[in-house]
Design a protein around this motif. Structure first.
Motif, PDB file in Angstrom:
ATOM      1  N   PRO A   1       0.829  -1.210   0.000  1.00 16.53           N
ATOM      2  CA  PRO A   1       0.000   0.000   0.000  1.00 16.53           C
ATOM      3  C   PRO A   1       0.863   1.260   0.000  1.00 16.53           C
ATOM      4  CG  PRO A   1      -0.074  -1.067   2.150  1.00 16.53           C
ATOM      5  CD  PRO A   1       0.712  -1.963   1.240  1.00 16.53           C
ATOM      6  N   THR A   2       0.311   2.324  -0.584  1.00 12.92           N
ATOM      7  CA  THR A   2       1.033   3.582  -0.720  1.00 12.92           C
ATOM      8  C   THR A   2       0.208   4.723  -0.162  1.00 12.92           C
ATOM      9  OG1 THR A   2       1.995   2.745  -2.761  1.00 12.92           O
ATOM     10  CG2 THR A   2       2.231   5.083  -2.360  1.00 12.92           C
ATOM     11  N   ALA A   3       0.857   5.576   0.629  1.00 13.14           N
ATOM     12  CA  ALA A   3       0.233   6.788   1.155  1.00 13.14           C
ATOM     13  C   ALA A   3       0.827   7.992   0.435  1.00 13.14           C
ATOM     14  CB  ALA A   3       0.484   6.909   2.657  1.00 13.14           C
ATOM     15  N   LEU A   4      -0.025   8.961   0.151  1.00 13.83           N
ATOM     16  CA  LEU A   4       0.400  10.208  -0.474  1.00 13.83           C
ATOM     17  C   LEU A   4       0.274  11.324   0.547  1.00 13.83           C
ATOM     18  CD1 LEU A   4       1.061  12.008  -2.992  1.00 13.83           C
ATOM     19  CD2 LEU A   4      -1.438  12.237  -3.256  1.00 13.83           C
ATOM     20  N   VAL A   5       1.350  12.076   0.728  1.00 11.63           N
ATOM     21  CA  VAL A   5       1.326  13.279   1.564  1.00 11.63           C
ATOM     22  C   VAL A   5       1.785  14.418   0.666  1.00 11.63           C
ATOM     23  CG1 VAL A   5       2.232  14.430   3.610  1.00 11.63           C
ATOM     24  CG2 VAL A   5       1.838  11.951   3.644  1.00 11.63           C
ATOM     25  N   ALA A   6       0.943  15.451   0.545  1.00 10.64           N
ATOM     26  CA  ALA A   6       1.270  16.566  -0.334  1.00 10.64           C
ATOM     27  C   ALA A   6       0.869  17.870   0.333  1.00 10.64           C
ATOM     28  CB  ALA A   6       0.546  16.411  -1.667  1.00 10.64           C
ATOM     29  N   GLY A   7       1.538  18.928  -0.061  1.00 10.83           N
ATOM     30  CA  GLY A   7       1.148  20.237   0.435  1.00 10.83           C
ATOM     31  C   GLY A   7      -0.281  20.540   0.040  1.00 10.83           C
TER      32      GLY A   7
ATOM     33  N   VAL B   1      -6.926  10.914  -6.140  1.00  9.62           N
ATOM     34  CA  VAL B   1      -5.865  10.120  -5.510  1.00  9.62           C
ATOM     35  C   VAL B   1      -6.154   8.621  -5.633  1.00  9.62           C
ATOM     36  CG1 VAL B   1      -5.080  11.941  -3.960  1.00  9.62           C
ATOM     37  CG2 VAL B   1      -6.927  10.425  -3.226  1.00  9.62           C
ATOM     38  N   ASP B   2      -6.819   8.257  -6.724  1.00 10.73           N
ATOM     39  CA  ASP B   2      -7.135   6.855  -6.967  1.00 10.73           C
ATOM     40  C   ASP B   2      -5.864   6.015  -6.921  1.00 10.73           C
ATOM     41  OD1 ASP B   2      -9.712   7.780  -7.451  1.00 10.73           O
ATOM     42  OD2 ASP B   2      -9.441   7.819  -9.622  1.00 10.73           O
ATOM     43  N   GLY B   3      -5.955   4.876  -6.291  1.00  7.30           N
ATOM     44  CA  GLY B   3      -4.827   3.968  -6.216  1.00  7.30           C
ATOM     45  C   GLY B   3      -3.982   4.127  -4.969  1.00  7.30           C
ATOM     46  N   PHE B   4      -4.091   5.261  -4.281  1.00 15.16           N
ATOM     47  CA  PHE B   4      -3.376   5.434  -3.025  1.00 15.16           C
ATOM     48  C   PHE B   4      -4.240   4.883  -1.892  1.00 15.16           C
ATOM     49  CE2 PHE B   4      -1.397   8.718  -5.643  1.00 15.16           C
ATOM     50  CZ  PHE B   4      -0.054   8.500  -5.369  1.00 15.16           C
ATOM     51  N   ALA B   5      -3.630   4.132  -0.984  1.00 14.70           N
ATOM     52  CA  ALA B   5      -4.375   3.602   0.159  1.00 14.70           C
ATOM     53  C   ALA B   5      -4.776   4.715   1.111  1.00 14.70           C
ATOM     54  CB  ALA B   5      -3.527   2.553   0.889  1.00 14.70           C
ATOM     55  N   LEU B   6      -3.922   5.718   1.216  1.00 12.32           N
ATOM     56  CA  LEU B   6      -4.133   6.842   2.123  1.00 12.32           C
ATOM     57  C   LEU B   6      -3.665   8.111   1.431  1.00 12.32           C
ATOM     58  CD1 LEU B   6      -2.376   5.199   5.196  1.00 12.32           C
ATOM     59  CD2 LEU B   6      -4.831   5.353   4.855  1.00 12.32           C
ATOM     60  N   ALA B   7      -4.240   9.250   1.812  1.00 13.41           N
ATOM     61  CA  ALA B   7      -3.799  10.528   1.252  1.00 13.41           C
ATOM     62  C   ALA B   7      -4.028  11.626   2.277  1.00 13.41           C
ATOM     63  CB  ALA B   7      -4.549  10.842  -0.036  1.00 13.41           C
ATOM     64  N   ALA B   8      -3.128  12.605   2.288  1.00 10.98           N
ATOM     65  CA  ALA B   8      -3.275  13.751   3.185  1.00 10.98           C
ATOM     66  C   ALA B   8      -2.752  15.003   2.513  1.00 10.98           C
ATOM     67  CB  ALA B   8      -2.523  13.514   4.490  1.00 10.98           C
ATOM     68  N   SER B   9      -3.527  16.073   2.608  1.00 12.01           N
ATOM     69  CA  SER B   9      -3.115  17.391   2.146  1.00 12.01           C
ATOM     70  C   SER B   9      -2.742  18.223   3.360  1.00 12.01           C
ATOM     71  CB  SER B   9      -4.267  18.065   1.390  1.00 12.01           C
ATOM     72  OG  SER B   9      -4.003  19.446   1.256  1.00 12.01           O
TER      73      SER B   9
ATOM     74  N   ARG C   1      -4.762  12.065  10.351  1.00  9.99           N
ATOM     75  CA  ARG C   1      -5.637  12.600   9.324  1.00  9.99           C
ATOM     76  C   ARG C   1      -5.412  11.956   7.961  1.00  9.99           C
ATOM     77  NH1 ARG C   1      -6.959  17.969  11.206  1.00  9.99           N
ATOM     78  NH2 ARG C   1      -7.477  17.641  13.362  1.00  9.99           N
ATOM     79  N   LEU C   2      -4.432  11.027   7.846  1.00  6.66           N
ATOM     80  CA  LEU C   2      -4.311  10.331   6.576  1.00  6.66           C
ATOM     81  C   LEU C   2      -5.610   9.578   6.379  1.00  6.66           C
ATOM     82  CD1 LEU C   2      -0.708   8.853   6.568  1.00  6.66           C
ATOM     83  CD2 LEU C   2      -1.647  10.482   4.956  1.00  6.66           C
ATOM     84  N   THR C   3      -6.184   9.647   5.199  1.00  9.42           N
ATOM     85  CA  THR C   3      -7.480   9.025   4.998  1.00  9.42           C
ATOM     86  C   THR C   3      -7.459   8.065   3.826  1.00  9.42           C
ATOM     87  OG1 THR C   3      -8.230  10.818   3.593  1.00  9.42           O
ATOM     88  CG2 THR C   3      -8.739  10.990   5.933  1.00  9.42           C
ATOM     89  N   GLY C   4      -8.217   7.031   3.969  1.00  9.98           N
ATOM     90  CA  GLY C   4      -8.459   6.081   2.897  1.00  9.98           C
ATOM     91  C   GLY C   4      -9.954   5.848   2.885  1.00  9.98           C
ATOM     92  N   SER C   5     -10.564   5.931   1.757  1.00  9.15           N
ATOM     93  CA  SER C   5     -12.014   5.799   1.643  1.00  9.15           C
ATOM     94  C   SER C   5     -12.734   6.774   2.554  1.00  9.15           C
ATOM     95  CB  SER C   5     -12.445   4.363   1.986  1.00  9.15           C
ATOM     96  OG  SER C   5     -11.782   3.444   1.166  1.00  9.15           O
ATOM     97  N   ALA C   6     -12.188   7.954   2.698  1.00  6.43           N
ATOM     98  CA  ALA C   6     -12.778   9.046   3.483  1.00  6.43           C
ATOM     99  C   ALA C   6     -12.932   8.719   4.960  1.00  6.43           C
ATOM    100  CB  ALA C   6     -14.123   9.463   2.888  1.00  6.43           C
ATOM    101  N   VAL C   7     -12.187   7.738   5.449  1.00  6.16           N
ATOM    102  CA  VAL C   7     -12.228   7.388   6.868  1.00  6.16           C
ATOM    103  C   VAL C   7     -10.858   7.665   7.461  1.00  6.16           C
ATOM    104  CG1 VAL C   7     -12.539   5.513   8.519  1.00  6.16           C
ATOM    105  CG2 VAL C   7     -13.917   5.576   6.434  1.00  6.16           C
ATOM    106  N   PRO C   8     -10.765   8.504   8.514  1.00 10.93           N
ATOM    107  CA  PRO C   8      -9.446   8.752   9.098  1.00 10.93           C
ATOM    108  C   PRO C   8      -8.812   7.452   9.589  1.00 10.93           C
ATOM    109  CG  PRO C   8     -11.045  10.332   9.905  1.00 10.93           C
ATOM    110  CD  PRO C   8     -11.811   9.277   9.153  1.00 10.93           C
ATOM    111  N   VAL C   9      -7.540   7.272   9.263  1.00 11.12           N
ATOM    112  CA  VAL C   9      -6.832   6.052   9.621  1.00 11.12           C
ATOM    113  C   VAL C   9      -5.459   6.435  10.143  1.00 11.12           C
ATOM    114  CG1 VAL C   9      -5.875   3.887   8.762  1.00 11.12           C
ATOM    115  CG2 VAL C   9      -8.002   4.754   7.806  1.00 11.12           C
ATOM    116  N   ARG C  10      -5.093   5.910  11.298  1.00 19.38           N
ATOM    117  CA  ARG C  10      -3.731   6.110  11.781  1.00 19.38           C
ATOM    118  C   ARG C  10      -2.819   5.135  11.066  1.00 19.38           C
ATOM    119  NH1 ARG C  10      -2.621   8.347  17.133  1.00 19.38           N
ATOM    120  NH2 ARG C  10      -0.876   6.934  16.978  1.00 19.38           N
TER     121      ARG C  10
END
Length: 142
Positions: free
Chosen positions: A61-67, A73-81, A117-126
């Motif tokens: 799995p891949t998490a995206l963290v971006a400014g 963000v399709d394909g990322f397990a988690l994403a955070a702005s 606050r990293l989220t996957g499927s719009a659910v906050p996940v640590r």
């Protein structure tokens, strides 16, 4: 340069191959990648997309963290702005530029309240919830 035998190649893919990124990703439980602004150009083949595709091929799995995030963000397990997190936390999006580490820690769940606050499927996940608490990570930035 092509006339002299040069070959056109993706910069991100070439660097990933040169540094052995696939070996690091294969050993990781989670890959974290990022960019200042993840936009349509990023999604079309810049480093975060290349890292995500490589990890996906290896089942990691891949998490995206971006400014800022300005593309799906399709394909990322988690994403955070970080800009969104700053706005939600302080009301001021520019705080993400002034103190990105603070908001990256919040994204990963290291804030005092423990609410990542990293989220996957719009659910906050640590991150610890995703990886069982002891994650090995391989990351790439930009």
């Amino acid at each position: 340069m092509l006339a002299w035998g040069a070959v056109l190649a993706s910069g991100a893919t070439t660097i990933a191959d040169a540094i052995g990124l696939s070996d690091a990703v294969a050993r990781a439980d989670l890959v974290i990648t990022g960019e200042g602004c993840f936009d349509a150009q990023s999604a079309a083949g810049k480093a975060p997309a290349v890292v995500r595709a490589l990890a996906e091929d290896l089942g990691t799995p891949t998490a995206l963290v971006a400014g800022a995030i300005a593309a799906p963000v399709d394909g990322f397990a988690l994403a955070a702005s970080l800009t969104v997190i700053a706005t939600q936390t302080t009301g001021e999006p520019d705080d993400a530029l002034r103190d990105p580490l603070r908001f990256a820690r919040i994204a990963g769940g290291a804030d005092r309240a423990g609410a990542g606050r990293l989220t996957g499927s719009a659910v906050p996940v640590r991150l610890s919830a995703l990886t069982g608490g002891a994650a090995r990570t391989a990351g790439a930035a930009r």
